[in-house]
Motif scaffolding. Structure first.
Motif, PDB file in Angstrom:
ATOM      1  N   SER A   1     -26.813 -30.450  41.653  1.00 17.63           N
ATOM      2  CA  SER A   1     -26.680 -29.766  43.184  1.00 17.63           C
ATOM      3  C   SER A   1     -26.106 -31.178  43.892  1.00 17.63           C
ATOM      4  N   PRO A   2     -25.044 -30.598  44.784  1.00 24.54           N
ATOM      5  CA  PRO A   2     -24.566 -31.931  45.400  1.00 24.54           C
ATOM      6  C   PRO A   2     -25.766 -32.610  46.482  1.00 24.54           C
ATOM      7  N   ALA A   3     -25.481 -33.777  46.390  1.00 27.63           N
ATOM      8  CA  ALA A   3     -25.803 -34.691  47.792  1.00 27.63           C
ATOM      9  C   ALA A   3     -26.690 -33.422  48.722  1.00 27.63           C
ATOM     10  N   GLY A   4     -27.485 -33.531  49.423  1.00 26.68           N
ATOM     11  CA  GLY A   4     -27.923 -33.077  50.427  1.00 26.68           C
ATOM     12  C   GLY A   4     -28.566 -31.602  50.014  1.00 26.68           C
ATOM     13  N   LEU A   5     -28.563 -31.180  49.020  1.00 30.12           N
ATOM     14  CA  LEU A   5     -29.357 -30.033  48.542  1.00 30.12           C
ATOM     15  C   LEU A   5     -30.492 -30.304  48.140  1.00 30.12           C
ATOM     16  N   ARG A   6     -31.697 -29.866  48.177  1.00 30.82           N
ATOM     17  CA  ARG A   6     -32.616 -30.304  47.522  1.00 30.82           C
ATOM     18  C   ARG A   6     -33.264 -28.771  46.045  1.00 30.82           C
ATOM     19  N   PRO A   7     -33.556 -29.481  45.513  1.00 23.75           N
ATOM     20  CA  PRO A   7     -34.000 -28.969  43.665  1.00 23.75           C
ATOM     21  C   PRO A   7     -34.309 -26.908  44.671  1.00 23.75           C
ATOM     22  N   SER A   8     -34.159 -26.561  43.898  1.00 23.48           N
ATOM     23  CA  SER A   8     -34.137 -24.790  44.122  1.00 23.48           C
ATOM     24  C   SER A   8     -35.883 -25.173  43.797  1.00 23.48           C
ATOM     25  N   ARG A   9     -36.488 -23.401  44.342  1.00 26.81           N
ATOM     26  CA  ARG A   9     -37.438 -23.485  44.164  1.00 26.81           C
ATOM     27  C   ARG A   9     -38.214 -23.061  43.005  1.00 26.81           C
ATOM     28  N   VAL A  10     -39.228 -23.151  42.332  1.00 27.27           N
ATOM     29  CA  VAL A  10     -39.475 -21.766  40.823  1.00 27.27           C
ATOM     30  C   VAL A  10     -40.557 -22.229  41.188  1.00 27.27           C
ATOM     31  N   PRO A  11     -40.610 -20.431  40.766  1.00 23.65           N
ATOM     32  CA  PRO A  11     -42.738 -19.788  41.236  1.00 23.65           C
ATOM     33  C   PRO A  11     -43.060 -20.659  39.997  1.00 23.65           C
ATOM     34  N   SER A  12     -44.354 -21.177  40.637  1.00 27.63           N
ATOM     35  CA  SER A  12     -45.427 -22.170  39.908  1.00 27.63           C
ATOM     36  C   SER A  12     -45.239 -21.319  38.425  1.00 27.63           C
ATOM     37  N   GLY A  13     -45.695 -19.597  38.434  1.00 25.44           N
ATOM     38  CA  GLY A  13     -46.209 -18.596  37.591  1.00 25.44           C
ATOM     39  C   GLY A  13     -44.445 -18.996  36.934  1.00 25.44           C
TER      40      GLY A  13
END
Length: 325
Positions: free
Chosen positions: A25-37
């Motif tokens: 992903s480009p700078a300024g965009l946080r990594p995607s949220r992935v469910p812990s499960g």
């Protein structure tokens, strides 16, 4: 104190044992949220990729996820709406899947669907309308996939310790694959990184017009504020968000779509009522009074959001090999 220290050390060990996923992903965009499960893994992504193209997830074996989400269309399908396996008319336009890992909510009108795992059930087992027609068919899904020569091994590898073949694990694998559909290789992105000749002059001019008239809702790296808006003075028969909230002020509100790859994902709006990008610009209240030259400048800018590599990336295509064969 010792117990808290032990828990902290254990957490660090778990974090170290699970390498982070490269989201590209480009700078300024946080990594995607992935469910812990449902942590990411290459094996799970590969399983999800095969399931995405498998028509056995539909009641009569005629429809896969990829039937409505075609790679060459940036995972949209080119129709106003897509009929289900029994001929039930589709309710809304099929959205593209580029960067879907970052989108919340995930549908045109339902803010309750906040995870790709939950969203997978809508086309496969949903009844309003019927799409793939597998409501109440969990056992049949398990039977079909279990008799395949490769799926048992793929599920076992994707879900170590619990390779059960059921729809819960199908949904998790599909979600993992869909999270890899990352698309930021465009002339617009190159221009943002300093490649000043990446965008044609008309697209650069269109960017300025877009900033004045469109950027308030189509904002950020994904070009969507991910909020619900009404853009028609007289709502049509589809209540949109109002169908869920039952609030009069929400009738006719729909989620702002991302504009990435918009050149490929038409027709436009939740009902596919705009056949071309120019039609969509002219029908939108914020841009309906623009001169034709300005409309075409916006169209040129929006065409700079097309990621051709995304539409041809073999990692997202129908697998050529299964079980190494």
């Amino acid at each position: 104190m010792a117990r808290r220290l032990g828990l902290a050390i254990a957490a660090l060990i778990l974090m170290a044992a699970a390498p982070s996923w490269d989201w590209r992903s480009p700078a300024g965009l946080r990594p995607s949220r992935v469910p812990s499960g449902n942590p990411m893994s290459a094996a799970k992504v590969e399983l999800g990729r095969r399931l995405f193209y498998d028509a056995d997830l539909s009641v009569d074996g005629t429809m896969a996820c990829a039937t409505c989400h075609e790679q060459h269309r940036a995972f949209a399908d080119g129709n106003a709406a897509h009929a289900g396996v029994h001929g039930d008319p589709g309710r809304r336009n099929v959205p593209g899947l580029a960067n879907v890992a970052w989108l919340r909510p995930l549908t045109w009108g339902d803010p309750r669907i906040g995870s790709l795992e939950a969203q997978a059930a809508i086309p496969v087992t949903g009844t309003a309308p019927v799409e793939m027609g597998m409501a109440g068919q969990d056992a049949e899904i398990a039977r079909r996939l279990s008799t395949d020569s490769c799926y048992p091994a793929m599920f076992a590898k994707a879900f170590p310790g619990d390779g059960t073949i059921d729809f819960e694990h199908v949904a998790k694998a599909l979600a993992a694959f869909e999270r890899t559909l990352v698309s930021f290789d465009t002339a617009y992105d190159a221009n943002g990184r300093g490649g000043r000749t990446a965008m044609p002059s008309e697209a650069v001019a269109g960017s300025a017009v877009f900033d004045r008239h469109c950027r308030s809702c189509h904002s950020g790296p994904l070009l969507t504020d991910q909020k619900f808006h009404r853009i028609r003075s007289t709502p049509g028969p589809d209540a949109g968000l109002g169908e869920i909230t039952r609030r009069t002020e929400d009738v006719g509100r729909f989620r702002t779509p991302s504009l990435r790859n918009v050149e490929l994902t038409g027709p436009y709006f939740h009902d596919g009522s705009a056949k071309t990008i120019a039609d969509a610009v002219r029908l939108h209240p914020r841009t309906s009074d623009l001169r034709d030259a300005q409309v075409m400048q916006i169209v040129a800018f929006l065409n700079s959001l097309t990621d051709r590599h995304f539409t041809m990336d073999a990692r997202f295509s129908l697998p050529e090999f299964t079980c190494g064969k």
